[in-house]
Design a protein around this motif. Structure first.
Motif, PDB file in Angstrom:
ATOM      1  N   VAL A   6     -74.969 -30.034  41.785  1.00 34.98           N
ATOM      2  CA  VAL A   6     -75.623 -29.590  40.556  1.00 34.98           C
ATOM      3  C   VAL A   6     -77.029 -30.173  40.438  1.00 34.98           C
ATOM      4  CG1 VAL A   6     -73.401 -29.444  39.357  1.00 34.98           C
ATOM      5  CG2 VAL A   6     -74.762 -31.526  39.159  1.00 34.98           C
ATOM      6  N   LYS A   7     -77.809 -29.496  39.609  1.00 31.01           N
ATOM      7  CA  LYS A   7     -79.105 -30.023  39.171  1.00 31.01           C
ATOM      8  C   LYS A   7     -79.444 -29.404  37.824  1.00 31.01           C
ATOM      9  CE  LYS A   7     -83.877 -30.966  40.389  1.00 31.01           C
ATOM     10  NZ  LYS A   7     -84.900 -31.009  41.466  1.00 31.01           N
ATOM     11  N   SER A   8     -79.872 -30.220  36.887  1.00 30.25           N
ATOM     12  CA  SER A   8     -80.281 -29.745  35.562  1.00 30.25           C
ATOM     13  C   SER A   8     -81.775 -29.467  35.561  1.00 30.25           C
ATOM     14  CB  SER A   8     -79.934 -30.777  34.498  1.00 30.25           C
ATOM     15  OG  SER A   8     -78.540 -30.890  34.358  1.00 30.25           O
ATOM     16  N   ILE A   9     -82.148 -28.357  34.938  1.00 30.07           N
ATOM     17  CA  ILE A   9     -83.536 -27.904  34.914  1.00 30.07           C
ATOM     18  C   ILE A   9     -83.885 -27.491  33.494  1.00 30.07           C
ATOM     19  CG2 ILE A   9     -85.196 -26.245  35.860  1.00 30.07           C
ATOM     20  CD1 ILE A   9     -83.168 -25.830  38.171  1.00 30.07           C
ATOM     21  N   VAL A  10     -85.065 -27.838  33.064  1.00 27.54           N
ATOM     22  CA  VAL A  10     -85.601 -27.351  31.794  1.00 27.54           C
ATOM     23  C   VAL A  10     -86.691 -26.342  32.111  1.00 27.54           C
ATOM     24  CG1 VAL A  10     -86.801 -27.953  29.668  1.00 27.54           C
ATOM     25  CG2 VAL A  10     -85.041 -29.483  30.590  1.00 27.54           C
ATOM     26  N   ILE A  11     -86.533 -25.125  31.614  1.00 26.80           N
ATOM     27  CA  ILE A  11     -87.474 -24.046  31.909  1.00 26.80           C
ATOM     28  C   ILE A  11     -88.203 -23.699  30.618  1.00 26.80           C
ATOM     29  CG2 ILE A  11     -87.779 -21.729  32.843  1.00 26.80           C
ATOM     30  CD1 ILE A  11     -85.082 -22.064  34.245  1.00 26.80           C
ATOM     31  N   PRO A  12     -89.487 -23.982  30.534  1.00 26.88           N
ATOM     32  CA  PRO A  12     -90.213 -23.760  29.282  1.00 26.88           C
ATOM     33  C   PRO A  12     -90.376 -22.277  28.979  1.00 26.88           C
ATOM     34  CG  PRO A  12     -91.721 -24.382  31.038  1.00 26.88           C
ATOM     35  CD  PRO A  12     -90.343 -24.538  31.594  1.00 26.88           C
ATOM     36  N   ARG A  13     -90.628 -22.004  27.724  1.00 28.97           N
ATOM     37  CA  ARG A  13     -90.986 -20.635  27.338  1.00 28.97           C
ATOM     38  C   ARG A  13     -92.309 -20.265  28.010  1.00 28.97           C
ATOM     39  NH1 ARG A  13     -91.562 -20.662  21.242  1.00 28.97           N
ATOM     40  NH2 ARG A  13     -92.408 -22.720  21.720  1.00 28.97           N
ATOM     41  N   ASN A  14     -92.431 -19.006  28.373  1.00 29.14           N
ATOM     42  CA  ASN A  14     -93.619 -18.594  29.108  1.00 29.14           C
ATOM     43  C   ASN A  14     -93.827 -17.103  28.916  1.00 29.14           C
ATOM     44  OD1 ASN A  14     -95.255 -17.770  31.677  1.00 29.14           O
ATOM     45  ND2 ASN A  14     -95.343 -20.007  31.658  1.00 29.14           N
ATOM     46  N   ALA A  15     -95.069 -16.692  29.016  1.00 27.50           N
ATOM     47  CA  ALA A  15     -95.381 -15.267  28.850  1.00 27.50           C
ATOM     48  C   ALA A  15     -95.021 -14.445  30.072  1.00 27.50           C
ATOM     49  CB  ALA A  15     -96.869 -15.091  28.534  1.00 27.50           C
ATOM     50  N   GLY A  16     -94.707 -15.099  31.165  1.00 23.34           N
ATOM     51  CA  GLY A  16     -94.419 -14.367  32.390  1.00 23.34           C
ATOM     52  C   GLY A  16     -93.214 -14.929  33.124  1.00 23.34           C
ATOM     53  N   TRP A  17     -92.917 -14.303  34.256  1.00 26.24           N
ATOM     54  CA  TRP A  17     -91.831 -14.758  35.115  1.00 26.24           C
ATOM     55  C   TRP A  17     -92.201 -16.094  35.753  1.00 26.24           C
ATOM     56  CZ3 TRP A  17     -87.045 -12.810  35.540  1.00 26.24           C
ATOM     57  CH2 TRP A  17     -86.823 -11.499  35.081  1.00 26.24           C
ATOM     58  N   GLN A  18     -91.217 -16.949  35.919  1.00 23.42           N
ATOM     59  CA  GLN A  18     -91.377 -18.219  36.612  1.00 23.42           C
ATOM     60  C   GLN A  18     -90.463 -18.234  37.841  1.00 23.42           C
ATOM     61  OE1 GLN A  18     -91.553 -21.743  33.804  1.00 23.42           O
ATOM     62  NE2 GLN A  18     -90.945 -20.167  32.326  1.00 23.42           N
ATOM     63  N   LEU A  19     -90.981 -18.692  38.957  1.00 16.83           N
ATOM     64  CA  LEU A  19     -90.180 -18.866  40.164  1.00 16.83           C
ATOM     65  C   LEU A  19     -89.663 -20.303  40.175  1.00 16.83           C
ATOM     66  CD1 LEU A  19     -89.041 -18.154  42.935  1.00 16.83           C
ATOM     67  CD2 LEU A  19     -91.310 -18.593  43.911  1.00 16.83           C
ATOM     68  N   ILE A  20     -88.361 -20.450  40.073  1.00 22.36           N
ATOM     69  CA  ILE A  20     -87.731 -21.771  40.048  1.00 22.36           C
ATOM     70  C   ILE A  20     -87.157 -22.052  41.441  1.00 22.36           C
ATOM     71  CG2 ILE A  20     -86.079 -23.255  38.889  1.00 22.36           C
ATOM     72  CD1 ILE A  20     -88.294 -22.072  37.076  1.00 22.36           C
TER      73      ILE A  20
END
Length: 630
Positions: free
Chosen positions: A139-153
């Protein structure tokens, strides 16, 4: 100061591609292309837990080459929720190099960042089922911020933490050494506010290194010309009439001086209802060779008139113990009589369970397949049949999905294989499966293994087919015509080592024909037939009106690369682009020719010594000039 010493030559090739070093896509979990809007039952084992629900949705930010027009919408209510897929697949992982990727859109209108735990489970006890007492969960925990576009994680596998003490504590899912399957991929969401959240996810995949992309994360890798991918076809013809295939296929398209290269057909050991091996190639081979085509004979140890797996059918042991030696020698003598090279695709799709020569039906032992394959090649060589190229052909679908059935241990060896190949079908197996799958989704694992383990061999797609939409399916979903257009883009971006594309132009379980509908045929014409990348002729359509008198000059002066193209056919605007050999675009400009001539400069200040490519294009053509920097 860079000193350019350049020999310029024209390559009439359209868009093959290369990826930057260390960027190789190896497996796709989901890409959602072609699925129905509102669909909740996804291909191959999706599931949800707790306060989350999901469905296929239109891409809220518009279509892109990487993500297409369909994505998965996740609705997280107050609380926690999980989206996952039960994969149960062997994937050759290298945790020190491999990366788990996914695209994520957390709209600004959501009230908080997204908190998600990625979880991957592997089958340490090799039971094919998850057990909390015996299998690892990483496992890994990730915080993905709000954004106007797509994000590649991107999550490197070596950053995952083992959260379950029940396994062996090593990320070692693989075919090799019976290490076990990857059992599931999960996204566990935690709601950070009392408001409901809507997220979007797409292109969930594993890669060897970074995700292969183009200029932006939403672009597929840049197409840059390096080689050709000639076309071929199989058509259902009466035995001996295979020489009619080229005219039938070429006749589907406008009268242009273009030819397919390969003609594939099937010969069984016996085709008269008997169990006596007595079938040989005929005059159709000589006719094809005389007219410049390359025959591909799919030679099957099979008796027609009996079920494929009937006990009467030959098995590998029958070939190994010499029961067919006389027939094999006579077949070799027939091939020896021809004055040019013939390709034999022998015992193809061996990792399926539908043929009597499959690994599954021969003691689940790939060494039997290797021994039989080598014996036939050796007997041909002993008879002097040296104008034969041997093709070793896999299928994109394993059946069953077992460790013994991996293609790599069944490779007969470099001395026995000239061409490696795979067969790719959208919804070919299992026959009754309703799922629609993109070309990339279906082909990427097979392509990865073939190119990783056998990079020294020429690679073909020897059968390619896409069905038409069923009448019961959503009419707004991707059509076969759309699928072919997407395949064209993906083939030239992520499958750059493919050197032949042979269509299965026939009706069997589905209508695989090139012209199954007028829309499919138009797509073939627009995306494939009108693209010189798929033809070996170097001047089928030209930027210059006379290839012997055309003028093209690229030379360095000071901090500029000077470019001149003269005797152009028209004065239509021309796009000139400079690429590094890794596919990254360095600069571009659009120029309007004056008096059918273009002259311009490209600033090269700061570029390193090396090889570069200059692409010249407009709506009607693309050409590439190779710049050798010394």
């Amino acid at each position: 100061m860079i000193n350019f010493i350049i020999r310029c030559f024209l390559l009439v090739v359209l868009a093959t591609a290369f990826n930057a070093n260390g960027q190789t896509l190896k497996s796709i979990v989901y890409d959602f292309d072609g699925l129905d809007i509102g669909q909740t039952d996804l291909p191959e084992g999706d599931y949800q837990l707790n306060d989350l629900n999901y469905s296929i949705a239109a891409n809220p930010l518009g279509e892109s080459d990487m993500l297409g027009d369909r994505v998965l919408q996740l609705n997280l209510n107050a609380g926690n929720g999980t989206f996952g897929r039960g994969i149960s697949r062997f994937i050759e992982f290298d945790p020190s190099a491999d990366v788990f990727h996914f695209y994520f859109y957390n709209p600004i209108i959501n009230s908080a960042d997204a908190t998600v735990e990625v979880a991957l489970s592997e089958d340490d006890d090799q039971s094919d089922f998850f057990s909390i007492g015996t299998d690892d969960v990483w496992v890994k925990s990730i915080v993905i911020p709000r954004n106007a576009g797509w994000q590649l994680i991107s999550v490197p596998l070596n950053t995952l933490i083992d959260s379950n003490p029940g396994g062996n504590g090593v990320f070692d899912a693989a075919f090799t050494q019976a290490k076990g399957m990857l059992l599931f991929v999960e996204f566990n969401f935690t709601q950070n506010s009392p408001d409901n959240a809507v997220y979007y996810i797409d292109m969930i995949a594993f890669a060897e290194g970074a995700m292969p992309t183009g200029t932006t994360i939403l672009d597929i890798p840049h197409p840059v010309l390096t080689d050709k991918c000639p076309l071929g076809a199989f058509q259902q013809k009466a035995s001996g009439n295979q020489h009619l295939v080229p005219s039938a296929v070429e006749g589907l398209f406008p009268t242009i001086q273009k030819k397919i290269k390969y003609v594939n057909w099937f010969l069984q050991f016996a085709m008269d209802g008997s169990t006596t091996a007595n079938v040989f190639p005929g005059n159709e081979v000589k006719t094809l060779l005389t007219n410049g085509y390359t025959p591909v004979i799919t030679w099957e140890p099979l008796y027609t008139g009996y079920a494929r797996l009937d006990p009467v059918q030959p098995r590998l042991s029958n070939i190994i113990n010499g029961e067919f030696d006389t027939y094999i020698d006579a077949f070799a003598d027939t091939l020896k009589s021809y004055n040019d090279t013939v390709i034999i695709r022998f015992m193809h799709e061996f990792e399926g369970d539908w043929y009597p020569w499959s690994i599954t039906h021969n003691n689940q032992d790939p060494s039997n397949y290797i021994t039989a394959f080598r014996k036939v090649v050796d007997r041909f060589r002993a008879r002097g049949a040296t104008k034969v190229k041997w093709m070793w052909c896999t299928n994109a679908d394993y059946a069953p999905y077992e460790a013994y059935n991996w293609i790599v241990p069944a490779y007969p060896g470099d001395n026995y294989v000239d061409i490696i190949a795979t067969d790719i079908y959208n919804n070919h197996f299992p026959v009754n499966s309703p799922w629609w799958m993109s070309f990339k989704y279906k082909a990427i694992e097979s392509y990865y293994y073939l190119t990783k383990y056998f990079p020294q061999k020429t690679l073909f797609i020897c059968e390619e087919g896409c069905r038409e939409r069923a009448s019961s399916e959503n009419a707004t979903s991707q059509t076969k015509a759309d699928w072919l257009s997407q395949m064209d883009k993906e083939l030239k971006a992520d499958f750059t080592k493919v050197r032949a594309l042979i269509f299965f132009d026939a009706i069997t379980e589905n209508d695989w024909r090139i012209n199954s509908t007028s829309l499919a045929l138009t797509s073939m014409e627009t995306n494939i037939w009108n693209d010189d990348y798929y033809f070996e002729s170097e001047m089928t359509a030209g930027i210059f009106n006379n290839k012997d008198e055309s003028e093209l000059m690229v030379y360095q002066s000071g901090n500029y690369l000077n470019f001149k193209a003269a005797k152009l056919i028209s004065n239509e605007n021309i796009l000139i682009e400079l690429f590094g050999m890794e596919g990254k675009k360095i600069s571009s400009k659009t120029i309007k020719p004056i008096m059918n001539t273009v002259e311009t400069k490209i600033n090269i200040d700061g570029l390193a010594t090396g090889n570069y490519l200059v692409r010249v294009s407009n709506n009607d053509f693309k050409r590439v000039v190779k710049a050798i920097v010394k």
